[in-house]
Design a protein around this motif. Structure first.
Motif, PDB file in Angstrom:
ATOM      1  N   ARG A  74      72.702  32.947  44.769  1.00 47.11           N
ATOM      2  CA  ARG A  74      71.239  33.455  44.877  1.00 47.11           C
ATOM      3  C   ARG A  74      70.662  33.413  43.517  1.00 47.11           C
ATOM      4  N   MET A  75      71.361  33.575  42.589  1.00 44.94           N
ATOM      5  CA  MET A  75      70.677  33.417  41.132  1.00 44.94           C
ATOM      6  C   MET A  75      70.413  31.787  40.767  1.00 44.94           C
ATOM      7  N   GLU A 120      69.489  29.750  43.309  1.00 42.90           N
ATOM      8  CA  GLU A 120      68.573  29.409  44.241  1.00 42.90           C
ATOM      9  C   GLU A 120      67.176  29.721  43.515  1.00 42.90           C
ATOM     10  N   LYS A 121      67.067  31.054  42.856  1.00 43.65           N
ATOM     11  CA  LYS A 121      65.841  31.550  42.050  1.00 43.65           C
ATOM     12  C   LYS A 121      65.736  30.232  40.731  1.00 43.65           C
ATOM     13  N   GLN A 141      65.998  27.449  40.961  1.00 40.85           N
ATOM     14  CA  GLN A 141      65.478  26.252  41.319  1.00 40.85           C
ATOM     15  C   GLN A 141      63.805  26.226  41.410  1.00 40.85           C
ATOM     16  N   ASN A 142      63.636  27.556  41.925  1.00 43.21           N
ATOM     17  CA  ASN A 142      62.210  27.896  42.176  1.00 43.21           C
ATOM     18  C   ASN A 142      61.567  28.499  40.851  1.00 43.21           C
ATOM     19  N   SER A 143      62.059  28.518  39.839  1.00 46.10           N
ATOM     20  CA  SER A 143      61.525  28.967  38.541  1.00 46.10           C
ATOM     21  C   SER A 143      61.176  28.187  37.754  1.00 46.10           C
ATOM     22  N   LEU A 196      61.881  34.665  33.175  1.00 44.85           N
ATOM     23  CA  LEU A 196      62.039  35.117  34.491  1.00 44.85           C
ATOM     24  C   LEU A 196      63.454  34.492  34.672  1.00 44.85           C
ATOM     25  N   LEU A 197      63.854  33.283  34.187  1.00 43.46           N
ATOM     26  CA  LEU A 197      65.111  32.682  34.288  1.00 43.46           C
ATOM     27  C   LEU A 197      66.067  33.471  33.700  1.00 43.46           C
ATOM     28  N   GLU A 244      66.663  36.903  35.302  1.00 48.29           N
ATOM     29  CA  GLU A 244      67.632  37.027  36.611  1.00 48.29           C
ATOM     30  C   GLU A 244      68.950  36.978  36.306  1.00 48.29           C
ATOM     31  N   THR A 301      72.012  39.597  37.380  1.00 49.30           N
ATOM     32  CA  THR A 301      73.440  39.044  38.015  1.00 49.30           C
ATOM     33  C   THR A 301      74.475  39.579  37.136  1.00 49.30           C
TER      34      THR A 301
END
Length: 617
Positions: A163-164, A166-167, A169-171, A176-177, A180, A184
Motif C-alpha cells: 500500500r505504501m 502504491e501511494k 507511485q501517485n505521489s 507526503l512520501l 507515508e 507504515t
C-alpha cells in the motif's frame, strides 16, 4: 494416569481445538491450562524464544518460586543454571515442589522450554517416554504456530509495504512520501521511534522527525550507513537499547538514512533487518523518482525561462524595458528581493545602475554592496555565490545575506554585472546560481545590443558638444505634443555677445560657455522637458503641459542662473511663445512667435525675456 495412546490422543485434540479458534484468538495461556489439566501439573509454563531481547520469555507470566520469568541466551550455556540443555528432559527439585523441564526443539532449532510444575509428587505418574512424546508433539505444534504467526505477520507487513508503494507511485511531493513511510513504520513497530537523516536541506510544513545528516561524525552508524549503503546496528547491552541505521538508497545514489530506535531490544532479528532494509530501499527509490521528476520539471521550467527571455530580448525592447523585464523574471524565478543591473566604466572604477533595477539599487545604502562585489569580481574574474555575506569592516550589519553576482562580459571584457540579493542566509541554491549564470550568459549580447542601439540613437538625436537634443528631435517632439497635450511653451535662447567671447577668449572658451549654459538648462528643467541646441549659439527649450506664466517664470530663472553661474560671465536673451488647445495653432506659428520675442529681446538691450502672445503677431 490414562494409557499413553489415550494421552497422546487427548493432547492432539487439545491442539486441534485451540487452532480451530483461529490464529487471532490463540493464547498460550489457554494451552498452558489445557496441558495442566491433561498432565495434572499445578502450573504449566512455556518459555518461548524472543529474538528481539535475545532471551527466553515465560508464557504466561508466572509466580512460581525458584523459576525466572525470563533468561538470556547466554544462560543456556551455563552448566550451573537451572536449565541444563545437555538432555531434552530434566527434573528439578524446588523448595515447594518439583518441576520437569522439556526442551522444545524442531529441526535442531531450539524453540523454547516447556515446564510442568507440581506441588506434590504427581510427576511419578508421567513416564519418561510419555514426557518425551509430550515434548515432541508440543515442539511440532508450537513450531507450526510460530511458522503460521510469522507468515501472518509477514503477510500484514507486506500488505502495508504494498500500500505504501502504491501511494509512492501517485505521489510527487517529498513530504507526503516521507510521511507515508513513517506511518507504515509506526504500524509495524508501534513501540519504536524514528528519525530521518537527510543528505540535503529539506523544508516541510509537516511535523516530520527530520534531522540533518552530520558529515563530521565519520565513525557513527548513520555516516557508515550513508557511506557504505549497508544497514548499521548499534546495540547497548547495558540499557537494552538498539539503534538501526538503514540507508535510503536509490539506483543513482543515497539520499539519507532512516534511524530506528528500539527500546528494550538487544538486537534486531535478521528478518526485521530484511524488512526494514526493503522498506528503506523502497523509500529511497521513491525519493529518487520524486527528485528526478522535480529535476525534470525544473529543467523544463529553466529551459522555458531561458527561451522566453531570449525571445523577449530579441524583440527590440528598449534598454529600460529589457532591464525591467529581466528584473521581474529573476525576482519570480529565484524568489529574489532585490535585483540590480550594474554597468561599469571602461576603467572599472565608476559604476552606473541601469533603470529597471529594483528600488534599493537607487539608494545610498547599495553603494557598499556594489563596491564589495565589484572588487571581488574584478579580483576573482568569475561569478560570485555567497550564502552569508559579511562586510569586512561591518561584521553582522549586512541587511542582505544571500548574494549572487554574475558578470556581463563579452569577448573577455567585463561590461558590468547582475546583482541578486535576499535577506535570508543561504536562500539561493547552487542550482539557482548555475541557472542565473546561464540566463545572463544568454542575455548579455541582447543587453549590449540594446545599449549600443540606444547610444546610437542618442548620437543621432543629441548634440555632441552640449549633450542637448538636436533641433530635429525637438521639432518632432513639439509636433507630437501639440497633437496630444493641452498646452505648452517654447523658449528660444541666444547667448548675448557670443562672437565677442570667441574673439576675446578663443573658440575653446566659446565652446565651454555653450556647455556651461547647456548644463544650467539641463539642471533646471524637468526630465519630461526638452532642451536642444538650435544652431550656433542659439538654444531652445520646449515645456509640455506648462502655462504661459510658468514658462515665462522659468525663462527668467534661467536668465538669472546664467548670469550668476557662467565663467567668464555671459547673459542670455529669450523669446517665449505659448499654445493651448482652445485656439487653433501650429508649430511654425509657435516658433515664429518665439523667434520674434527673441528678436525683440536682443534689440531692446539683451539679457531679457520677452513673451510673445498669439494676438501680438
Amino acid at each position: 494416569m490414562e494409557n499413553k495412546s489415550q494421552f497422546i490422543l487427548n493432547l492432539k485434540s487439545i491442539f486441534f481445538d485451540i487452532l480451530q479458534k483461529g490464529e487471532s484468538l490463540f493464547r498460550y495461556e489457554d494451552l498452558s491450562n489445557h496441558l495442566g489439566n491433561l498432565t495434572g501439573a499445578d502450573q504449566v509454563i512455556i518459555y518461548l524464544k524472543d529474538e528481539w531481547k535475545q532471551a527466553f520469555i515465560a508464557e504466561p507470566n508466572i509466580a512460581v518460586s525458584g523459576l525466572p520469568s525470563s533468561f538470556s541466551y547466554e544462560a543456556i550455556n551455563d552448566s550451573e543454571h537451572l536449565f541444563n540443555v545437555t538432555n531434552n528432559i530434566k527434573i528439578c527439585r524446588l523448595d515447594n515442589g518439583q518441576a520437569v523441564i522439556i526442551l522444545l526443539v524442531q529441526e535442531d532449532k531450539l524453540l523454547g522450554y516447556l515446564v510442568l510444575y507440581f506441588k506434590k509428587d504427581q510427576l511419578n505418574a508421567l513416564s519418561a517416554s510419555l514426557l518425551n512424546d509430550l515434548g515432541n508433539i508440543c515442539s511440532d505444534i508450537i513450531g507450526r504456530i510460530n511458522t503460521l504467526d510469522d507468515f501472518l505477520t509477514e503477510k500484514d507487513r507486506y500488505k502495508l509495504l504494498f500500500r505504501m508503494t502504491e501511494k509512492f507511485q501517485n505521489s510527487r511531493k517529498m513530504d507526503l512520501l516521507l510521511q507515508e513511510m513513517l506511518i507504515t513504520l509506526k504500524k509495524v513497530y508501534p513501540g519504536f521511534t524514528f528519525f530521518l537523516l537527510l543528505s540535503h536541506d529539506y523544508k516541510t510544513d509537516l511535523a516530520l522527525p527530520i534531522k540533518d545528516l552530520d558529515y563530521t561524525e565519520e565513525k557513527n552508524g548513520a555516516m557508515q550507513a550513508y557511506a557504505t549503503g549497508r544497514i548499521q546496528v548499534e546495540s547497548r547491552l547495558k540499557n537494552k537499547h538498539s539503534t538501526l541505521y538503514a540507508p535510503l538508497m536509490g539506483r543513482q545514489g543515497i539520499y539519507g538514512v532512516l534511524q530506528v530506535n528500539a527500546a528494550e531490544a538487544v538486537i534486531f532479528p535478521e528478518k526485521e533487518l530484511t524488512f526494514i532494509s526493503l522498506l528503506a530501499r523502497t523509500t529511497g527509490g521513491a525519493i529518487e523518482n520524486v527528485q528526478l521528476y522535480q529535476q525534470s520539471q525544473q529543467l523544463i521550467s529553466d529551459l522555458q525561462l531561458i527561451n522566453e527571455t531570449s525571445h523577449r530580448l530579441n524583440s527590440d525592447l528598449r534598454l529600460t524595458e529589457t532591464i525591467k523585464f529581466m528584473t521581474e523574471q529573476i525576482k519570480d524565478s529565484f524568489h529574489a528581493e532585490e535585483v540590480g543591473f550594474i554597468l561599469l566604466s571602461q576603467e572599472g572604477e565608476a559604476f552606473n545602475v541601469l533603470n529597471g533595477s529594483t528600488s534599493f539599487f537607487f539608494t545610498q545604502e547599495v553603494t557598499a554592496y556594489i563596491e564589495l562585489i565589484k572588487q571581488k569580481m574584478i579580483e576573482e574574474e568569475e561569478a560570485i555565490f555567497i550564502g552569508d555575506l559579511l562586510f569586512p569592516s561591518k561584521r553582522g550589519n549586512t541587511l542582505f545575506k544571500s548574494v549572487m553576482a554574475v558578470p556581463m562580459d563579452q569577448s573577455g571584457e567585463l561590461h558590468g554585472f547582475v546583482l541578486v540579493m535576499n535577506c535570508t542566509p543561504y536562500h539561493f541554491t547552487f542550482e539557482s546560481f548555475k541557472l542565473l549564470q546561464s540566463l545572463i550568459h544568454h542575455s548579455t549580447l541582447a543587453f549590449k545590443n540594446s545599449l549600443l542601439r540606444e547610444e546610437l540613437e542618442n548620437l543621432v538625436i543629441t548634440d555632441h558638444l552640449t549633450k542637448l537634443y538636436s533641433r530635429n528631435y525637438l521639432d518632432d517632439q513639439v509636433e507630437i505634443s501639440m497633437n496630444k497635450d493641452k498646452e505648452g511653451v517654447l523658449l528660444l535662447i541666444d547667448i548675448d555677445n557670443f562672437k565677442a567671447i570667441n574673439d576675446e577668449y578663443g573658440h575653446q572658451v566659446g565652446d565651454d560657455i555653450l556647455r556651461q549654459v547647456a548644463d544650467i538648462i539641463t539642471n533646471h528643467i524637468r526630465s519630461s522637458d526638452i532642451g536642444s541646441r538650435w544652431g550656433g549659439e542659439e538654444l531652445a527649450i520646449y515645456l509640455p503641459n506648462v502655462t504661459a506664466d510658468t514658462g515665462t517664470l522659468i525663462a527668467r530663472r534661467l536668465n538669472t542662473k546664467v548670469n550668476s553661474l557662467t565663467k567668464p560671465q555671459v547673459s542670455i536673451s529669450c523669446g517665449v511663445s505659448y499654445w493651448n488647445d482652445d485656439i487653433e495653432d501650429s508649430y511654425s506659428a509657435l516658433f515664429k512667435r518665439a523667434d520674434e520675442g527673441l528678436y525683440k529681446a536682443k534689440n531692446s538691450g539683451k539679457n531679457k525675456v520677452v513673451f510673445k502672445k498669439k494676438t501680438d503677431v
